[in-house]
Motif scaffolding. Sequence first.
Motif, PDB file in Angstrom:
ATOM      1  N   TYR A 142       0.831  -1.211   0.000  1.00 55.47           N
ATOM      2  CA  TYR A 142       0.000   0.000   0.000  1.00 55.47           C
ATOM      3  C   TYR A 142       0.861   1.256   0.000  1.00 55.47           C
ATOM      4  CZ  TYR A 142      -4.403  -2.473   0.765  1.00 55.47           C
ATOM      5  OH  TYR A 142      -5.508  -3.264   0.618  1.00 55.47           O
ATOM      6  N   TYR A 143       1.975   1.214   0.733  1.00 53.82           N
ATOM      7  CA  TYR A 143       2.864   2.381   0.784  1.00 53.82           C
ATOM      8  C   TYR A 143       3.478   2.674  -0.592  1.00 53.82           C
ATOM      9  CZ  TYR A 143       6.975   5.201   1.867  1.00 53.82           C
ATOM     10  OH  TYR A 143       7.936   6.188   1.871  1.00 53.82           O
ATOM     11  N   HIS A 144       3.881   1.624  -1.301  1.00 51.83           N
ATOM     12  CA  HIS A 144       4.444   1.812  -2.651  1.00 51.83           C
ATOM     13  C   HIS A 144       3.377   2.325  -3.612  1.00 51.83           C
ATOM     14  CE1 HIS A 144       8.268   0.258  -1.552  1.00 51.83           C
ATOM     15  NE2 HIS A 144       7.846  -0.977  -1.322  1.00 51.83           N
ATOM     16  N   GLN A 145       2.134   1.865  -3.465  1.00 52.12           N
ATOM     17  CA  GLN A 145       1.057   2.383  -4.307  1.00 52.12           C
ATOM     18  C   GLN A 145       0.825   3.863  -4.021  1.00 52.12           C
ATOM     19  OE1 GLN A 145      -2.540  -0.012  -5.002  1.00 52.12           O
ATOM     20  NE2 GLN A 145      -1.594  -1.644  -3.767  1.00 52.12           N
ATOM     21  N   ALA A 146       0.909   4.251  -2.751  1.00 50.15           N
ATOM     22  CA  ALA A 146       0.724   5.661  -2.403  1.00 50.15           C
ATOM     23  C   ALA A 146       1.847   6.516  -2.989  1.00 50.15           C
ATOM     24  CB  ALA A 146       0.675   5.812  -0.882  1.00 50.15           C
ATOM     25  N   SER A 147       3.056   5.985  -3.031  1.00 54.53           N
ATOM     26  CA  SER A 147       4.184   6.744  -3.580  1.00 54.53           C
ATOM     27  C   SER A 147       4.009   7.003  -5.065  1.00 54.53           C
ATOM     28  CB  SER A 147       5.493   5.981  -3.343  1.00 54.53           C
ATOM     29  OG  SER A 147       5.687   5.770  -1.965  1.00 54.53           O
ATOM     30  N   LEU A 148       3.294   6.144  -5.787  1.00 54.60           N
ATOM     31  CA  LEU A 148       3.096   6.315  -7.226  1.00 54.60           C
ATOM     32  C   LEU A 148       1.930   7.236  -7.559  1.00 54.60           C
ATOM     33  CD1 LEU A 148       3.624   2.681  -8.574  1.00 54.60           C
ATOM     34  CD2 LEU A 148       5.169   4.606  -8.771  1.00 54.60           C
ATOM     35  N   THR A 149       1.058   7.489  -6.613  1.00 55.98           N
ATOM     36  CA  THR A 149      -0.165   8.271  -6.886  1.00 55.98           C
ATOM     37  C   THR A 149      -0.172   9.572  -6.110  1.00 55.98           C
ATOM     38  OG1 THR A 149      -1.296   7.008  -5.154  1.00 55.98           O
ATOM     39  CG2 THR A 149      -1.488   6.197  -7.421  1.00 55.98           C
ATOM     40  N   GLN A 150       0.973  10.235  -6.060  1.00 52.12           N
ATOM     41  CA  GLN A 150       1.053  11.472  -5.279  1.00 52.12           C
ATOM     42  C   GLN A 150       0.284  12.625  -5.929  1.00 52.12           C
ATOM     43  OE1 GLN A 150       5.153  12.279  -4.552  1.00 52.12           O
ATOM     44  NE2 GLN A 150       5.402  10.556  -3.151  1.00 52.12           N
ATOM     45  N   ASN A 151       0.092  12.570  -7.244  1.00 52.31           N
ATOM     46  CA  ASN A 151      -0.634  13.651  -7.913  1.00 52.31           C
ATOM     47  C   ASN A 151      -2.129  13.605  -7.598  1.00 52.31           C
ATOM     48  OD1 ASN A 151       1.712  14.572  -9.082  1.00 52.31           O
ATOM     49  ND2 ASN A 151       1.507  13.181 -10.843  1.00 52.31           N
ATOM     50  N   ASP A 152      -2.599  12.435  -7.274  1.00 51.75           N
ATOM     51  CA  ASP A 152      -4.009  12.286  -6.903  1.00 51.75           C
ATOM     52  C   ASP A 152      -4.144  12.598  -5.418  1.00 51.75           C
ATOM     53  OD1 ASP A 152      -6.595  11.680  -6.578  1.00 51.75           O
ATOM     54  OD2 ASP A 152      -6.497   9.628  -7.362  1.00 51.75           O
ATOM     55  N   GLN A 153      -5.019  13.530  -5.062  1.00 54.98           N
ATOM     56  CA  GLN A 153      -5.072  14.011  -3.674  1.00 54.98           C
ATOM     57  C   GLN A 153      -5.774  13.028  -2.742  1.00 54.98           C
ATOM     58  OE1 GLN A 153      -3.521  16.729  -2.650  1.00 54.98           O
ATOM     59  NE2 GLN A 153      -2.806  17.036  -4.758  1.00 54.98           N
ATOM     60  N   ASN A 154      -6.623  12.177  -3.298  1.00 61.74           N
ATOM     61  CA  ASN A 154      -7.391  11.274  -2.435  1.00 61.74           C
ATOM     62  C   ASN A 154      -6.735   9.906  -2.291  1.00 61.74           C
ATOM     63  OD1 ASN A 154      -9.456  13.179  -2.019  1.00 61.74           O
ATOM     64  ND2 ASN A 154     -10.380  12.667  -4.012  1.00 61.74           N
ATOM     65  N   SER A 155      -6.275   9.408  -3.409  1.00 63.08           N
ATOM     66  CA  SER A 155      -5.757   8.042  -3.392  1.00 63.08           C
ATOM     67  C   SER A 155      -4.558   7.857  -2.478  1.00 63.08           C
ATOM     68  CB  SER A 155      -5.423   7.606  -4.827  1.00 63.08           C
ATOM     69  OG  SER A 155      -4.959   6.288  -4.819  1.00 63.08           O
ATOM     70  N   PRO A 156      -3.556   8.780  -2.464  1.00 60.21           N
ATOM     71  CA  PRO A 156      -2.410   8.554  -1.569  1.00 60.21           C
ATOM     72  C   PRO A 156      -2.804   8.470  -0.107  1.00 60.21           C
ATOM     73  CG  PRO A 156      -1.910  10.236  -3.188  1.00 60.21           C
ATOM     74  CD  PRO A 156      -3.362   9.965  -3.305  1.00 60.21           C
ATOM     75  N   ALA A 157      -3.710   9.324   0.316  1.00 62.29           N
ATOM     76  CA  ALA A 157      -4.108   9.320   1.724  1.00 62.29           C
ATOM     77  C   ALA A 157      -4.791   8.006   2.078  1.00 62.29           C
ATOM     78  CB  ALA A 157      -5.036  10.494   2.006  1.00 62.29           C
ATOM     79  N   MET A 158      -5.612   7.508   1.153  1.00 66.12           N
ATOM     80  CA  MET A 158      -6.292   6.244   1.423  1.00 66.12           C
ATOM     81  C   MET A 158      -5.291   5.090   1.507  1.00 66.12           C
ATOM     82  SD  MET A 158      -9.607   6.613  -1.072  1.00 66.12           S
ATOM     83  CE  MET A 158     -10.065   4.929  -0.731  1.00 66.12           C
ATOM     84  N   ASP A 159      -4.336   5.096   0.569  1.00 64.18           N
ATOM     85  CA  ASP A 159      -3.332   4.023   0.594  1.00 64.18           C
ATOM     86  C   ASP A 159      -2.454   4.116   1.831  1.00 64.18           C
ATOM     87  OD1 ASP A 159      -4.201   2.911  -1.764  1.00 64.18           O
ATOM     88  OD2 ASP A 159      -2.874   4.123  -3.016  1.00 64.18           O
ATOM     89  N   ILE A 160      -2.127   5.366   2.228  1.00 64.25           N
ATOM     90  CA  ILE A 160      -1.325   5.537   3.448  1.00 64.25           C
ATOM     91  C   ILE A 160      -2.083   5.034   4.656  1.00 64.25           C
ATOM     92  CG2 ILE A 160      -0.357   7.269   5.009  1.00 64.25           C
ATOM     93  CD1 ILE A 160       1.445   6.718   2.694  1.00 64.25           C
TER      94      ILE A 160
END
Length: 1525
Positions: free
Chosen positions: A749-767
């Motif tokens: 999940y952390y690696h997925q969040a690192s790839l989606t930093q431009n999306d404001q919602n997805s990184p927070a959810m993955d984090i």
Amino acid sequence: MSNKEVKAALKSAREAIKNKEFKEALKHCKTVLKIEKNNYNAWVFIGLSASELDQPDQSQAQLLAWQGLANLYDKTDQWDFKVELPNVYQKLVELYASSDKNKCYEVIDKLTEIYESDKEYLKLARVWLQLIQLKEEEPVDKKELVQLLQKMTQLLSDCLKEVEQDSETQQHLITAFEKALVLIDPVPGEDHKKVSADYVKCLSLLPQEEARMTAACQSMISLYPNQSYPLEVLCHHYLKTGNFNEEAVSSFSRLMDLVPDSGLGHLCLGTKALLEGRYKDAIDDLTQGLKKMSSTTGWYSLAEAQFKIYRYADSATSCSQGTFNCVHSRHHQYLIKKRIPEAEKDPVLLALKGRAYLNKGQTDQALKVSSELVASNPNLAQGLALKGLVHFAKGEKQLAEQSFLKAASQSPDCGEYFFLLGQLYWDMGEETRKDRSKAHTHLLKAAKLDPHLGCVFRYLGHYYRDIAKDYGRAQGCYKKAFQLDSEDVESGAASVDLSMGQGDMDTALAILQSVLEKATPGSAKWAWMRRGLYYLKVGENQQAIADLQAALRADPEDWVCWECLGEAYLNRRSFTAALKAFGKAHQLQPCSIYSVYQAAAIKQTLGKFKEAVAEYLLITAKQDYVPALKGLGECQLSLAKSLMQDCRDGGATDLIQQAIQNLFRAVQLRPDLSCLWKLLGDACTAVSTVSPNRATVIVPALLAGLDANTENQMLNQAQTLKVGERCYAHALKLMPEVASLWYDLGLNYYHQASLTQNDQNSPAMDIEKAQQCLKKAIMMDSSNHSYWNALGVVSMNKVLENILLFLFDSYISLQNVVAWTNLGSLYLKKENIELAHEAFKIAQSLEPLYVNCWIGQALIAERVGSYDTMDLFRHTTELSTHMEGVKGYAFWVCSTLLDKSNRDSELYRYNIVQMNAISAAQVALSKYTERIQSDPDAFIMLGYLNEHLQLKRQALQAYQRAVELLQSMSSSEELAFSLGSYGRALCTSGQWEEAVHVYNSTPLQELSDLVGLALAYCKAGLISESISAYERALAVASSEKEKAYVLTALALLQHQQGNLDSAKTLLFKCSMLKEPISESLVCLCALGLAHRDATLAAAALTELLKQGSASGSAIEQRCLLTCTLLAVQGNFSAVPREVSRAVHSNPGNASLWALLSRVVPQYYPRKANGGAVAGHVACLSSMTQGKRALLYSGVNQLASGRHSGEDSKKNALKTMQRAVLLCPDDPATWAGLMAACYTENTSCYLSGSAPRRQALQQTLMSVVSEKVRSVDEIERPLAQALEGWVLQQAVTGLMLEGQLEQAEVLCTQVLNVSPEHAAVMLSLRQVQCQRLLMTDGGTVLPEPVLEQLSSAVMMNPTNLGAWHWLAEVYRSQGLLVQAVMAYRQSLQLASQLGMHSCQVASLLRLALLALGPCMVGVPGNDWKDLVLEATTEVLKLDSSPVALLFQALLQFVTKMAARETRRLLERLVYIQDIPATVVQVASWYLLRHLHAKNDEELMKVLLQHAKMNRDERLLEFHSVLNSSS
């Protein structure tokens, strides 16, 4: 009558006696006695003759005659005398018996020696009986008689050893023993005991004296009851005769009582036990007895006992040993020869023969024997049994049953036949096995009849185990069978297996131990293997290995045993040994998957992932074996991680894709295994490390969540991570309580969040998901610091929480380097330098090889401005490839290189030069740009480093990528810098037009851009635009030094346009600046040299040398300019001296060594060997210079004439071949190779051997032409001149081989393309001239031909070789004056061209031409003066031994006997460093001079010198001179 006449008469008498002419002998003897009345020999001869003639009146001296005759026969070495000597002694015994008994005894002693040596025992016995009778007539002591009798027995005892014994002699011997025993006193006594023992021994050797022997033994036993010898003789007698009555048994017992370990006693008891049917006791006693003594009878008895209890192998061994003993006994040999023919008729032996055929698999022969046996003996049980066995072997079980039943009916007491029936019923099938009246009944009956037949109990064990299921009885039967036959492997193994199956390990181990204690090396495989498997099962690996190794010694081809041994090694962690064991198992059984899998697993454990993958693929290619698929996926994932550590993302992605494919195959087979889903998740998550544009993976459609019927899908990085998330989730469904799975899912999940930093919602959810998963893992296993550390990294946005997490992590694991490093990073991010330094310091102390803490320290050093910054960053690149450390190190390397003011500092030498920083940084930065392809700064630095390493294409690509990245950004300053660098790279790679375009796209405000544009214009041929650009650069230049460089460039352009004065003006202007540069002076000097203006060149060179000492390439540059100036000034001998001086001053400069090797053959060819050494030194010093220096070294070897005949290892051909290998694109190396081949062929012609390198000229010429077309434009004129030389060399080579037609065709082909090619026309004329000289049969050429030849040479006025050739043609035609003119023309040309070596060559040829008329005595002084003139000029130019030789020869011709002649010739002969040819010629003429003066002493010195130098021709010449004089 003289003494000689006496001797002659005696000699005649002796010959007469020898010829039986006794009357004639008497005459000669009487003649002797007339002179010497007391002549001893005469009286002897008279007595002998008289006795033969029966003349008593002549034999008054008969005794004296026999004595003399005895002496004569004894002293004369003649066979007939030796034969008659015993008779003479016997006559003397008769004569002395009545007259002189002492002499009689002496003669008897002599007779004894003769008879004993001749083994005439009967005569010996008679003589001794005569002696004893004489003694008995005298009053002698009993002891003396006893001694005589004992001696007589000793002498006659040898007769008992003879095969053909004489009864009279034996009786005499027995009589002697009996008399001795009667006379010996006391009785009992030692003497009596000894004689009694000898008497018993004597009688034991006489079979006919059995009664006497028995009586003697009994008598001796009664007198000496403690003596074992008589008992041994009696026992041996009873054993031999087979008499085992009560008296014999009593003797056996008494012997064993006296000697408990008596071998004979054990043999007797064992034989008796055999007769009584106690076979085991017989075997024990016989074995023990045969250990003490060897007995053929004993071996036979032992073999019989072993045969009775079916120990056939032991019985055969005993028979072999007994046969061996028989071979050494003639008596036994006789018996064997007598008995063997009778064996062919023995039906029992014939039956055994048939069984032997069966054992060897020869069924037809066995059938033949059985048929003959049954036909001749229809009721013979052995024959019927053999017939049954033959039917059984052929599968005819019904017929076999009938034969066995008949055999059993014929011998109802033989258990073997009932066993054969039981065995047959057992093998006939399940029904007969279960029928108790069949197999079981017959086997029981066989066991009752023959309890020694072990195989019966083995089959009974099979019955009770497999049919009755009575394992107790089965175990008892197996034990009984194994006790009866310890070689019965099947019974022993079955017994052990039953015991282990019932859990009775002690019994099993006891059986195995009993077997292994007796086992010899290489035997008892079944026992070793079973005990090894037991130890393997209980974990005693070392003992298991030892037992399995012992099993393999018995059967090295057992692949199962090899697999077991490999398993034992593996359990002991001996991976290499286990790998070899499994490899051997696979070699023996290629179909075994287990051994291949284990080998692959071991290689995987050892980290040999590539080899393990190859092994796993062998398995998966044959079948879907889940452990192999799992191991294959693990290895491919490990290989991918190692490639990712090296930033080889492309290869890593391919391996990840393969791992996903293989692991998915395993998951499809076993979806219930959580470990497979976990590995699949790891493989999908691994793509998070690689560059996003390379993280495209093809996965199965079903794994991607699509329909199984669709094709495989290509997923990007984010999609692949999503697949990994689903795999971890599936693993957690199977094993939800495994903390590590929650940890892996959180990281995903952390690696997925690192790839989606431009999306404001997805990184927070993955984090958030990552935090929840990691917290779940901590709840399950709170002691694992990795979980705490991961949670801290994920929660980096919450600073306080993060600090608390890291502190807590450090608290629970004080030895955790990652936690301290992350804590230091957090402090560094918050600008708390001191705390960050302390945290990193603790991390370094915990794990010095952890790269992240070193990067943190490097960043701190960079912030505080420490000198150790670059060293710290370098250390990070040595530990591992980390992006932050790589970029930091590259930045500091480039910064240091850009600062040119610190080139001489200690820090620069250490950080850049000593640590090889440029290469290290370039390699590390290449990995960085492979991983991170969006960093323009990194590409700019990479291009800069590639430029420094002369990697032109790589630098161009790096700058191009940087420009592409910066053009999409808004940084104009960086873009301009990168464009300038890109243009510079284009210029370096020769892309001038593209460089002009790139430079024009820059603002053109920087001096470097303007200068680069000007250079691009110049190289593109736009000279005027280039001058304009340089003028703009001159205006921009801020310093005097920059202006000087620009002015120098302008001067070069002016010179290129032909404006010599303008170029000089600009260069003078450069020298007048405040900061003059050496480059302008170099250009000015080169300008003077190019236009042969020695004054200008010397002045410029003087100013250049005033600037101080040079370094680097400037040293070679200055040396080259100085040498060129000396050559222009005509001071040729100073050229090599100047280079030598520079080499001595700079011995480490490879360029100077190469330059020395280059100038030596041109200016000082006498030292060509030194030039070759200089080239070799350059090769060793520098690989770059060594490639070219190798060519120079080969040219020197050519100049010195070093060919393979002189030195097979160091010669011109070998050197040129190496040069071609290192520089295949250099046409000069191929030309040198052609010259070397020509040299080798010439050497072969001179030595009289066949040349081995023919027909290479045209091939090498075509190669040179091809290479010339690819050289640079600036080198094109020299390359074309080389091509012309190669053509001439090819023509010369063809002429040497006699292929004149091919040479002419070659020249004609070139002239068809280039009709005006003067050099080719000259070669054509030379070939045609040679053909004319060979075909016309004479040497006279027509005048028109000579004119054409002269015209061809005139067309090549600068070709010195052509003038020399024309002069030789004139000389061959007798036109010496024209030849002199041609040589003078070549001399003038060489002087004009400044070719020092050619001047010397022309003068020497001229001197040689003039010397010819002088040698033949042409009158006048013109030719002599010409010789002196030419040689004097040569000696002015250089010291030439050839010139000195010509002067010495001229002196020899004019004043042969003068002292000056000898002085000149001796100076050439005895001085060192004179060519061998010159020495030989001078020696030749010196010998003629000394021979003419008859100076023997000096000639001896000269010949000794010739012997030392192996000058055979001079020695031959000396012999010719001596013979002619």
